[in-house]
Design a protein around this motif. Sequence first.
Motif, PDB file in Angstrom:
ATOM      1  N   GLY A 245      44.894  40.916 -36.271  1.00  0.00           N
ATOM      2  CA  GLY A 245      44.128  39.619 -36.152  1.00  0.00           C
ATOM      3  C   GLY A 245      44.004  39.793 -34.521  1.00  0.00           C
ATOM      4  O   GLY A 245      42.938  39.383 -33.971  1.00  0.00           O
TER       5      GLY A 245
ATOM      6  N   ASP B 228      40.746  36.552 -45.811  1.00  0.00           N
ATOM      7  CA  ASP B 228      40.554  37.521 -44.721  1.00  0.00           C
ATOM      8  C   ASP B 228      39.613  38.592 -45.264  1.00  0.00           C
ATOM      9  O   ASP B 228      38.793  39.100 -44.314  1.00  0.00           O
ATOM     10  CB  ASP B 228      41.987  38.383 -44.550  1.00  0.00           C
ATOM     11  CG  ASP B 228      42.643  37.561 -43.407  1.00  0.00           C
ATOM     12  OD1 ASP B 228      42.227  36.672 -42.799  1.00  0.00           O
ATOM     13  OD2 ASP B 228      43.825  38.106 -42.816  1.00  0.00           O
TER      14      ASP B 228
ATOM     15  N   LEU C 169      46.698  32.451 -35.981  1.00  0.00           N
ATOM     16  CA  LEU C 169      47.541  33.587 -36.174  1.00  0.00           C
ATOM     17  C   LEU C 169      48.895  33.216 -36.030  1.00  0.00           C
ATOM     18  O   LEU C 169      49.751  34.046 -36.293  1.00  0.00           O
ATOM     19  CB  LEU C 169      47.036  34.736 -35.476  1.00  0.00           C
ATOM     20  CG  LEU C 169      45.993  35.217 -35.951  1.00  0.00           C
ATOM     21  CD1 LEU C 169      45.260  36.478 -34.858  1.00  0.00           C
ATOM     22  CD2 LEU C 169      45.995  36.338 -37.389  1.00  0.00           C
TER      23      LEU C 169
ATOM     24  N   ARG D  49      44.457  44.191 -40.241  1.00  0.00           N
ATOM     25  CA  ARG D  49      44.816  42.728 -40.853  1.00  0.00           C
ATOM     26  C   ARG D  49      44.886  42.688 -42.205  1.00  0.00           C
ATOM     27  O   ARG D  49      45.493  41.972 -42.841  1.00  0.00           O
ATOM     28  CB  ARG D  49      43.683  42.007 -40.115  1.00  0.00           C
ATOM     29  CG  ARG D  49      43.581  40.396 -40.603  1.00  0.00           C
ATOM     30  CD  ARG D  49      42.872  39.601 -39.642  1.00  0.00           C
ATOM     31  NE  ARG D  49      42.995  38.080 -40.211  1.00  0.00           N
ATOM     32  CZ  ARG D  49      42.697  37.319 -39.327  1.00  0.00           C
ATOM     33  NH1 ARG D  49      42.233  37.271 -38.211  1.00  0.00           N
ATOM     34  NH2 ARG D  49      42.753  35.808 -39.869  1.00  0.00           N
TER      35      ARG D  49
ATOM     36  N   TRP E 271      49.602  41.774 -40.138  1.00  0.00           N
ATOM     37  CA  TRP E 271      48.397  40.935 -40.293  1.00  0.00           C
ATOM     38  C   TRP E 271      48.226  40.194 -39.102  1.00  0.00           C
ATOM     39  O   TRP E 271      46.818  40.233 -38.375  1.00  0.00           O
ATOM     40  CB  TRP E 271      48.950  40.006 -41.512  1.00  0.00           C
ATOM     41  CG  TRP E 271      47.998  38.568 -41.050  1.00  0.00           C
ATOM     42  CD1 TRP E 271      46.708  38.408 -41.709  1.00  0.00           C
ATOM     43  CD2 TRP E 271      48.265  37.408 -40.772  1.00  0.00           C
ATOM     44  NE1 TRP E 271      46.174  37.282 -41.398  1.00  0.00           N
ATOM     45  CE2 TRP E 271      47.354  36.341 -40.961  1.00  0.00           C
ATOM     46  CE3 TRP E 271      49.612  36.536 -40.210  1.00  0.00           C
ATOM     47  CZ2 TRP E 271      47.254  35.261 -40.644  1.00  0.00           C
ATOM     48  CZ3 TRP E 271      49.659  35.281 -39.779  1.00  0.00           C
ATOM     49  CH2 TRP E 271      48.321  34.778 -40.109  1.00  0.00           C
TER      50      TRP E 271
END
Length: 364
Positions: A326, A259, A26, A310, A322
């Motif tokens: 995460g 994702d 991330l 996310r 995002w």
Amino acid sequence: MHRRTWLLLPAGVSLLAGLDAALLLLEVPAPVDAAHLPTAHGILMVLGFLGTLISLERAVALRSPWAYAAPALLGAGGVMLAAGPRLLGQALLIDGLVAFLAIAVLLEGRQGDGATAVEVLAVSHALAAAILWTRLEVSALLPLLVGFVVWTIAAERVELARLTLGRGADHRLLVLAAVYAAGSATALLSPAIGSRLAALTLVALCAWLPRHDVARHTIRSRGLPRFSAAAMLAAWGWLAVAALTWLAIGPPTGRASYDIVVHGVFLGFAMSMVLAHAPVILPAVIRRPLPYRAFLWLPLVVLHVALAARVAGDVSGIDRLWQAGGVGTVAALLLLPVTAITSVLLGPDTSRREPAPVPQKVHT
């Protein structure tokens, strides 16, 4: 502390290492900045963490001392991957999955039904993924890793829903799992075709099995049954979203599609199912009750809200959303052991009478 409880510790190491790797991926600060962790993130979470937990539950069901070699080896493999020696970690994971497959075969021979046959097929997916990881990237192994998790859980749910599913449920599950296996094998040579065949099978599974799941009725209950039902229904929802996305786009190569598919399956589906089953399965392993308490909802709610954030960040292109989503999913998975351990240490909840838990599958 029961001696089996110690086998959970390596799974915890895999979880912590996998979450550290998630933070690095991330691009946010992580406790350990180790270059080798991001490349092992998926394997640590699926085989090191989930593989150890699932094989430990099966070892308890088989009631043979040698069966504990499976979670011990898988746990050791996860620890080695976390520490850095990748080849040793790979070898231990493969050995552990060979032992796990032997457990699954013996349980299938004991029960002789379609659900346990599907569990054999599920573990075969994990073993194939571990072997092929010595030559291929994790992204190429996605159908195999998904197959291990999804079909293991689907077999468990069929065991519980036999009365409402009617005759032929085991056969239908076995056919779907076999078609998925054909898709996951094809994906190794033709990713676009094989992935879509696998995804189509998951869409069919989501259209069939949740309609008969006991969770549709227990969601109207109170306490533990309602908590477990909410976790399971949310899990099926994420699997449906992931499967439809996978079917539409094929192999997920972009961040948004990745994702939705990968974390929709392994976080939205698998981890939500872990939360749903933990209050009943964990006591059978550690020989200590895990009383239901309202704070068990915390990791469940955080997990699904953060995962949605996310994915929204991916779709909208808002990187901060995002990243925040995460980090939120990492926090949710850290809250899982914290809330479970806290509930165990607090002992039985004598302030009120608990509703009877939803019965879970027990191998005999």
